[in-house]
Design an enzyme around this catalytic site. Structure first.
Site, PDB file in Angstrom:
ATOM      1  N   LYS A  51     -28.207  -4.211  37.588  1.00 32.40           N
ATOM      2  CA  LYS A  51     -27.390  -5.363  37.203  1.00 32.40           C
ATOM      3  C   LYS A  51     -27.160  -6.223  38.438  1.00 32.40           C
ATOM      4  CE  LYS A  51     -23.365  -6.924  37.119  1.00 32.40           C
ATOM      5  NZ  LYS A  51     -23.653  -8.328  37.414  1.00 32.40           N
ATOM      6  N   GLU A  99     -21.339   0.303  49.037  1.00 33.57           N
ATOM      7  CA  GLU A  99     -21.570  -0.505  50.248  1.00 33.57           C
ATOM      8  C   GLU A  99     -20.701  -1.737  50.097  1.00 33.57           C
ATOM      9  OE1 GLU A  99     -23.318   0.356  52.756  1.00 33.57           O
ATOM     10  OE2 GLU A  99     -24.795   1.808  52.062  1.00 33.57           O
ATOM     11  N   CYS A 124     -22.561  -8.939  54.969  1.00 33.70           N
ATOM     12  CA  CYS A 124     -21.515  -7.918  55.114  1.00 33.70           C
ATOM     13  C   CYS A 124     -21.362  -7.507  56.573  1.00 33.70           C
ATOM     14  CB  CYS A 124     -21.845  -6.709  54.247  1.00 33.70           C
ATOM     15  SG  CYS A 124     -23.500  -6.075  54.539  1.00 33.70           S
TER      16      CYS A 124
HETATM   17  P1  NAD Z   1     -18.541  -8.723  43.929  1.00 33.61           P
HETATM   18  O1  NAD Z   1     -17.844  -7.441  44.187  1.00 33.61           O
HETATM   19  O2  NAD Z   1     -17.791  -9.839  43.353  1.00 33.61           O
HETATM   20  O3  NAD Z   1     -19.777  -8.476  42.932  1.00 33.61           O
HETATM   21  C1  NAD Z   1     -20.792  -7.560  43.223  1.00 33.61           C
HETATM   22  C2  NAD Z   1     -21.435  -7.123  41.927  1.00 33.61           C
HETATM   23  O4  NAD Z   1     -20.483  -6.385  41.168  1.00 33.61           O
HETATM   24  C3  NAD Z   1     -21.905  -8.259  41.036  1.00 33.61           C
HETATM   25  O5  NAD Z   1     -23.119  -7.892  40.425  1.00 33.61           O
HETATM   26  C4  NAD Z   1     -20.794  -8.355  40.008  1.00 33.61           C
HETATM   27  O6  NAD Z   1     -21.181  -8.915  38.778  1.00 33.61           O
HETATM   28  C5  NAD Z   1     -20.436  -6.894  39.850  1.00 33.61           C
HETATM   29  N1  NAD Z   1     -19.103  -6.641  39.302  1.00 33.61           N
HETATM   30  C6  NAD Z   1     -17.981  -7.393  39.452  1.00 33.61           C
HETATM   31  N2  NAD Z   1     -16.952  -6.821  38.780  1.00 33.61           N
HETATM   32  C7  NAD Z   1     -17.426  -5.687  38.220  1.00 33.61           C
HETATM   33  C8  NAD Z   1     -16.865  -4.668  37.404  1.00 33.61           C
HETATM   34  N3  NAD Z   1     -15.584  -4.710  37.020  1.00 33.61           N
HETATM   35  N4  NAD Z   1     -17.646  -3.643  37.010  1.00 33.61           N
HETATM   36  C9  NAD Z   1     -18.928  -3.578  37.379  1.00 33.61           C
HETATM   37  N5  NAD Z   1     -19.547  -4.532  38.135  1.00 33.61           N
HETATM   38  C10 NAD Z   1     -18.797  -5.568  38.553  1.00 33.61           C
HETATM   39  O7  NAD Z   1     -19.232  -9.104  45.313  1.00 33.61           O
HETATM   40  P2  NAD Z   1     -20.071 -10.418  45.652  1.00 33.61           P
HETATM   41  O8  NAD Z   1     -19.131 -11.563  45.783  1.00 33.61           O
HETATM   42  O9  NAD Z   1     -21.223 -10.526  44.721  1.00 33.61           O
HETATM   43  O10 NAD Z   1     -20.679 -10.033  47.086  1.00 33.61           O
HETATM   44  C11 NAD Z   1     -20.010 -10.238  48.268  1.00 33.61           C
HETATM   45  C12 NAD Z   1     -19.431  -8.937  48.776  1.00 33.61           C
HETATM   46  O11 NAD Z   1     -20.456  -7.962  48.895  1.00 33.61           O
HETATM   47  C13 NAD Z   1     -18.842  -9.074  50.156  1.00 33.61           C
HETATM   48  O12 NAD Z   1     -17.613  -8.392  50.218  1.00 33.61           O
HETATM   49  C14 NAD Z   1     -19.861  -8.392  51.052  1.00 33.61           C
HETATM   50  O13 NAD Z   1     -19.346  -7.894  52.263  1.00 33.61           O
HETATM   51  C15 NAD Z   1     -20.354  -7.315  50.160  1.00 33.61           C
HETATM   52  N6  NAD Z   1     -21.670  -6.819  50.616  1.00 33.61           N
HETATM   53  C16 NAD Z   1     -21.731  -5.570  51.203  1.00 33.61           C
HETATM   54  C17 NAD Z   1     -22.944  -5.106  51.681  1.00 33.61           C
HETATM   55  C18 NAD Z   1     -23.043  -3.749  52.336  1.00 33.61           C
HETATM   56  O14 NAD Z   1     -24.157  -3.237  52.447  1.00 33.61           O
HETATM   57  N7  NAD Z   1     -21.957  -3.130  52.763  1.00 33.61           N
HETATM   58  C19 NAD Z   1     -24.083  -5.896  51.570  1.00 33.61           C
HETATM   59  C20 NAD Z   1     -23.971  -7.150  50.977  1.00 33.61           C
HETATM   60  C21 NAD Z   1     -22.753  -7.602  50.500  1.00 33.61           C
END
Ligand code: NAD
Length: 495
Positions: free
Chosen positions: A179, A254, A288
């Site tokens: 997803k 992550e 990130c």
């Molecule tokens: P987000 O948490 O808003 O969304 C990430 C994913 O989760 C999306 O696919 C979203 O649709 C899904 N999602 C949201 N709510 C959900 C729920 N209730 N149940 C299941 N899935 C759900 O994050 P974002 O804005 O897409 O990405 C940015 C964040 O990701 C930043 O905090 C960044 O640091 C982090 N990130 C971390 C890494 C790492 O490897 N540590 C890498 C890249 C990004």
């Protein structure tokens, strides 16, 4: 934002079939222009149900479950070849959805192929163990897949994150339901196509698009999903972890970061500066591991800040495909508002904006979600902009005097993903590297990454480690097998 109902609606990929939801769809918007690219099908609970059923059947099929590792590896290699052949298509999809510059999108697509190649070789070569026996038996550990794995990814580096989950999860023998973020859904859909064309049996990689509230929630809560691999924000990660705890299934998380990047007086300042600039402004800071808190020792503080501000002001912000563009827009208009809000809070809390702090002016920027490279001084480590993940092109600079104080400040964060140290003193580098509470430490370099080195965070930056040989083990459960060698336990030969 213009609405064009004549635009295509992309299909979900379930059990090798293309499924369009004509009734519920959402739009993909190009952050560089504000134009709608196309529409995507929203996967509802019934689509999730169909995807999980197809994945479960595919995971249990003996042809996959007991496929010899070298044959599974061959499939992964073919997927890598398929990605390599479509690098420009994949890069373009990422670019029009998250606005990263063309060179970075291409590099990330190439790295996705490399990830599949790496896990093909891990799949073919990784053995199990015979464990030391304490009696007349053979004891061993074998590793088995969970079955159906949900992989949920963010929008900043979609294809890399997707490859980082799908390749090891398949290598481990699972079926995957991917997803992607609703902001960047298309590279995942194309990856699903490529996998099918490469000969991966239908159902082993299903791709469902939609938001977290509808699609993500239904997926994580589905009783036949046996493991969740999530990359995204910390708040979402905690929410998913709560559901997983209730269901007693493993999760790999992550999450976010607020990484300290540290320059000591004796550092090679020119080299450090280049890494600091790339470490925060590459990808418009939407990484990130962005080095978003810059600690500079007092003796070189003025020199570093002056050079940094000059460089930040000359970064070429332009359309992602423009030649020489160093920074595109941030990934969307809502996200730009979030960045703007946190910069406003920084101002209110006494921050001095040394560079940026605004949208760029000029006709070419008006339709896109652009924001200037921003440098903020005068805040302390506890202030909002220094503690919260901004996930945009915003760098906070903080002076420090001594090493002990520096380590205390660097560790004074909810996050613990990455850190960087610049110093000529190798003993200090070692001391500080050990003291920093982060899952990654770079010494005299920054953002150096390799698929062969495990990656993940301490504290609120996550649980579990992706990448590396052990990246496959993340998607497996071990089984201890004891096999008696005592002849008395065997049937008599003539029976
Ligand atoms: P987000 O948490 O808003 O969304 C990430 C994913 O989760 C999306 O696919 C979203 O649709 C899904 N999602 C949201 N709510 C959900 C729920 N209730 N149940 C299941 N899935 C759900 O994050 P974002 O804005 O897409 O990405 C940015 C964040 O990701 C930043 O905090 C960044 O640091 C982090 N990130 C971390 C890494 C790492 O490897 N540590 C890498 C890249 C990004």
């Amino acid at each position: 934002m213009q609405q064009q109902s004549s635009l295509v609606t992309k299909a979900l990929l379930i059990g090798g079939e293309h499924v369009i939801n004509h009734n519920q769809k959402f739009e993909s918007v190009n952050p560089a222009t504000g134009e709608v690219n196309y529409f995507l099908s929203l996967a509802t609970a019934s689509h999730v149900q169909a995807a999980v059923a197809s994945a479960k059947a595919a995971a249990n099929d003996p042809a996959w479950r007991f496929m010899l590792p070298h044959l599974r590896a061959r499939l992964l290699s073919r997927i890598a070849d398929g990605i390599s052949a479509r690098i420009e298509d994949l890069a373009r999809l990422q670019m029009i959805e998250n606005g990263k510059v063309w060179s970075e999108c291409k590099a990330q697509a190439a790295s996705a192929a490399a990830i599949f190649r790496y896990y093909a070789s891990v799949c073919e070569t990784l053995g199990a163990e015979i464990t030391p026996s304490r009696g007349d038996y053979l004891s061993m550990t074998s590793y088995e897949p969970y079955g159906v794995v949900a992989a949920i990814t963010p929008w900043n580096s979609p294809l890399t994150m997707e490859a980082q989950k799908v390749a090891p999860a398949l290598a481990a023998g699972n079926a995957v339901i991917l997803k992607p973020s609703e902001i960047t859904p298309s590279t995942a859909l194309l990856l699903g196509e490529i996998a099918l064309e490469a000969g991966l049996p239908p159902g082993l990689l299903n791709v469902i698009t939609g938001d977290g509230a509808t699609t993500g929630s239904a997926l994580v809560s589905h009783p036949d999903v046996r493991m969740v691999s999530f990359t995204g924000g910390t708040a979402t990660g905690k929410h998913i972890a709560r559901i997983a705890a209730e269901r007693l299934i493993p999760v790999a998380l992550e999450l976010g970061g607020k990484s300290p990047h540290i320059i000591f007086d004796d550092a090679n300042v020119d080299a450090a500066l280049k890494s600091v600039v790339d470490g925060i402004f590459e990808g418009s800071g939407q990484s990130c591991i962005a080095g978003s808190r810059l600690f500079i020792q007092r003796g070189v503080y003025d020199q570093v800040v002056e050079a940094l501000v000059t460089r930040a002001q000359t970064i070429k912000v332009d359309a992602p495909e423009a030649s020489g563009a160093e920074m595109g827009p941030v990934a969307g208009f809502r996200h730009r508002s979030h960045v703007e809000r946190l910069v406003a809070v920084a101002r209110e809390e006494g921050g001095q904006i040394l560079a940026g702090g605004a949208r760029p002016s000029g006709a070419q920027y008006e339709r896109g979600s652009y924001y200037l490279p921003t440098v903020i001084a005068g805040l302390n480590n506890r202030s909002t902009a220094v503690q919260q993940e901004i996930f945009g092109p915003v760098l906070c600079v903080l002076p420090f005097d001594d090493e002990r104080d520096l380590v205390a400040q660097a560790n004074d964060s909810a996050f613990g993903l990455a850190s960087g140290i610049w110093t000529a003193n190798y003993q200090r580098a070692w001391r500080v590297a050990q003291a920093l509470e982060t899952g990654l430490v770079w010494i005299n370099t920054y953002k150096q990454l390799s698929i062969s080195t495990p990656f993940g965070g301490f504290k609120e930056s996550g649980i579990g480690r992706e990448k590396g040989v052990t990246g496959v083990r993340l998607y497996q459960q071990s089984k201890g097998i004891y096999w008696s060698m005592d002849p008395a336990n065997f049937p008599a030969p003539n029976q």
